[in-house]
Design an enzyme around this catalytic site. Structure first.
Site, short mmCIF file in Angstrom:
data_model
loop_
_atom_site.label_atom_id
_atom_site.label_comp_id
_atom_site.label_asym_id
_atom_site.label_seq_id
_atom_site.Cartn_x
_atom_site.Cartn_y
_atom_site.Cartn_z
N HIS A 124 34.42 1.69 26.64
CA HIS A 124 33.36 0.67 26.68
C HIS A 124 33.93 -0.60 26.04
O HIS A 124 34.75 -0.53 25.13
CB HIS A 124 32.18 1.21 25.87
CG HIS A 124 30.91 0.45 26.04
ND1 HIS A 124 30.67 -0.74 25.41
CD2 HIS A 124 29.79 0.74 26.75
CE1 HIS A 124 29.45 -1.16 25.72
NE2 HIS A 124 28.90 -0.29 26.55
N ASP A 132 33.95 6.58 19.17
CA ASP A 132 32.63 6.04 19.48
C ASP A 132 31.77 7.21 19.99
O ASP A 132 32.01 7.74 21.07
CB ASP A 132 32.78 4.96 20.56
CG ASP A 132 31.47 4.55 21.18
OD1 ASP A 132 30.41 4.89 20.61
OD2 ASP A 132 31.49 3.88 22.23
N GLN A 190 27.74 7.91 23.22
CA GLN A 190 27.35 8.69 24.40
C GLN A 190 27.38 10.20 24.14
O GLN A 190 27.14 10.98 25.06
CB GLN A 190 28.23 8.35 25.60
CG GLN A 190 28.09 6.93 26.09
CD GLN A 190 26.68 6.62 26.58
OE1 GLN A 190 25.91 7.51 26.94
NE2 GLN A 190 26.33 5.34 26.59
N LYS A 209 20.29 5.34 21.50
CA LYS A 209 20.77 6.22 22.58
C LYS A 209 20.54 7.69 22.24
O LYS A 209 20.99 8.59 22.94
CB LYS A 209 22.26 5.97 22.84
CG LYS A 209 22.56 4.58 23.42
CD LYS A 209 24.02 4.46 23.79
CE LYS A 209 24.47 3.03 23.99
NZ LYS A 209 23.99 2.41 25.22
N CYS A 254 29.79 -2.08 31.34
CA CYS A 254 30.63 -2.53 30.22
C CYS A 254 31.99 -1.82 30.20
O CYS A 254 32.54 -1.54 29.14
CB CYS A 254 29.92 -2.34 28.88
SG CYS A 254 28.43 -3.31 28.72
#
Lengths: 134, 416
Positions: free
Chosen positions: B119, B203, B206, B229, B373
């Site tokens: 991303h 990260d 997700q 999220k 993104c």
């Protein structure tokens, strides 16, 4: 929304007018929509008085940006580039009969116009510049 | 709480869109919020609101207590203690903060590695710091199966292991659903004896709502996340750091709350880690809301949630495969849950992703279109734009049936 994909929009999206490069273009403009990857190039032949004599364009985009580019390209010849630069986004959407388009699709409908008013970013086509120097 | 009971816990799912029942399949962009999260935020403001750590009055005590509880709960969810959690607005801000704090350790010629599917929130901050510091910034292309390029990483180590300083990657890709092989990355670094020289930053934006994402189980130094999220409110996220990293980093944001003593020409900082890295008033209401979101996830439990979501991904993949114009992106979901997590992404022959998404919206189906993104990945693969359906625990197979039915409208309108 319900009339966004009306017949003449779809027709222009599938058969865009003035498509391709313009060999004797005096200016090439580019516009891109960074959020969706759409991009297009506009080739213009503009005389000394700023009147658009010829236009073609090409690029990748959704049905809305493709149809809007096709429809606007048909309106350019004979008008002054300054006229298009001084128009507001609302004026352009009115020209396209897309005043009620959703905010998220406005960027698509206005991509070609964004290219037209990229003003100082205009890239003079190499060959033409050389011709002008001669 | 059973998976099927979650649908009635999320008020917005009762909405009608263009006269149709909302089918919300844009969960990788943001999940919808359970009633318990909305109530927790509302209750905080209605009953307990005051600034934390500042007053001696009752409300300030109540607010501080809720703030501390929320921080403990959130940190524990990510396998850490509260004094390893720096709260931020979102995962993007957390990664930027980590980059800023790590910058002082970078030297010209050091190597920073990310992958093509990152991303922009990971790729751009590390790209920018590479430019500022003269580091070599390497973006590994995905392998042939669109999975994480572990072989390319192993080859890169042979040549550049001595200069490698940072590996930054998404635990789960927001486009392909690919899960990063964190254990294998760690094993490669250990094989060459360079693990301690390298910052491994993940990260978890997700992954956090879909699988355990824990610093005490993942062999990584730092983890970032976005509360919105994972059923929590927008505007709250965090950076969770290992104990080692906590010793090495220094604050880059200054102001009230994080100080010990301030004089006109010098300042000393708070001894407590959480205080030192919290400049200004924290977003207490959002932290309390995120705590409620974590409790929502815990009430369901990972095993039931993961089984349900894997079924959704597999079912969606199979159903979309039946649509002749659809070309699916990324690896086929295998029997293993971790083979593909959270989403299914495709291109539709002859129709731009924006038009696909717009036509699906007419049927009440919300999906995402564009390049999500991940412009370098889309450029590398020559995709102008893609359409993504991403899932949450409240989605059902019927939602996917409605997606497939709505896709028929694309064919009708565009005649392809």
């Amino acid at each position: 929304m319900d009339d966004l994909y009306r017949e003449h929009i779809l027709e222009h999206a599938q058969h865009p007018r003035n498509w391709g490069e313009l060999p004797d273009a005096t200016f090439v403009m580019r516009a891109a929509n960074a959020s969706c990857g759409d991009s297009l190039e506009i080739f213009l032949k503009i005389d000394e008085a700023g009147i658009i004599k010829a236009v073609t364009w090409q690029g990748d985009g959704c049905a809305v940006s493709t149809a809007a580019a096709s429809l606007l390209s048909e309106k350019l010849v004979g008008s002054s580039i300054q006229k298009w630069e001084s128009m507001s986004a609302e004026d352009v959407l009115r020209e396209l009969e897309l005043l009620h388009i959703s905010p998220s699709r406005q960027k698509c409908a206005l991509l070609f116009w964004q290219g037209l008013r990229s003003g100082e970013d205009w890239a003079v086509v190499q060959g033409s510049a050389e011709r002008e120097q001669q | 709480m059973k998976v099927h009971e979650t649908q009635t816990q999320v008020p917005i799912l009762q909405r009608q869109i263009h006269g149709k029942k909302l089918v919300y399949l844009d969960n990788a962009a943001t999940t919808q919020k359970p009633e318990s999260v909305i109530t927790a935020i509302s209750d905080y403001y209605r009953t307990h609101n005051a600034n934390v750590h500042r007053g001696v009055h009752t409300l300030s005590d109540e607010s501080t207590e809720r703030y501390e509880q929320a921080r403990q709960k959130i940190a524990a969810f990510f396998g850490a203690r509260a004094d390893q959690l720096i709260s931020t607005r979102n995962s993007t801000e957390a990664m930027n903060l980590l980059v800023q704090m790590w910058e002082k350790f970078l030297r010209p010629g050091d190597v920073i590695v990310v992958t093509m599917q990152e991303h922009h929130s990971t790729l751009v901050p590390w790209q920018m710091v590479s430019q500022r510091t003269g580091c070599e910034f390497i973006v590994l292309p995905m392998d042939d199966q669109s999975t994480w390029p572990i072989n390319a990483f192993a080859e890169l180590l042979q040549e550049k292991k001595d200069r490698l300083r940072v590996v930054a990657t998404a635990a789960v890709s927001n486009v392909t659903g690919v899960v990063a092989p964190l254990e294998k990355i760690d094993a490669q670094l250990r094989k060459w004896g360079v693990r301690k020289n390298v910052l491994v930053a993940v990260d978890a934006a997700q992954s956090a709502a879909h699988m355990p994402s824990r610093l005490d189980r993942w062999p990584v130094d730092a983890l970032t996340f976005s509360g919105h999220k994972m059923y929590g409110p927008m505007g709250i996220g965090g950076l969770v750091v290992s104990e080692r990293l906590a010793q090495e980093i220094a604050p880059v944001l200054y102001g009230g709350g994080m100080i010990a003593e301030v004089r006109t020409q010098e300042t000393s900082f708070h001894e407590d880690f959480a205080e030192r890295f919290t400049a200004g008033t924290p977003d207490v209401a959002s932290l309390v809301g995120l705590q409620a979101a974590i409790e929502f996830l815990e009430e369901i439990g990972w095993s039931e949630l993961q089984a349900h979501e894997h079924d959704l991904v597999q079912y969606a993949y199979e159903q979309l495969q039946q649509v002749p114009q659809v070309r699916l992106i990324g690896p086929e979901p295998g029997a293993e849950f971790a083979s593909r997590v959270g989403s299914v992404t495709w291109t539709y022959e002859g129709v731009h992703a924006h038009d696909v998404a717009q036509i699906l919206d007419r049927s009440g189906v919300a999906v995402r279109s564009g390049h999500h993104c991940t412009m370098p990945l889309h450029t590398e693969q020559d995709w102008v734009a893609t359409t993504r359906a991403s899932f949450a625990v409240y989605n059902t197979r019927e939602d996917i049936d409605q997606l497939i039915a709505a896709l028929e409208q694309v064919q009708t309108i565009f005649g392809v």
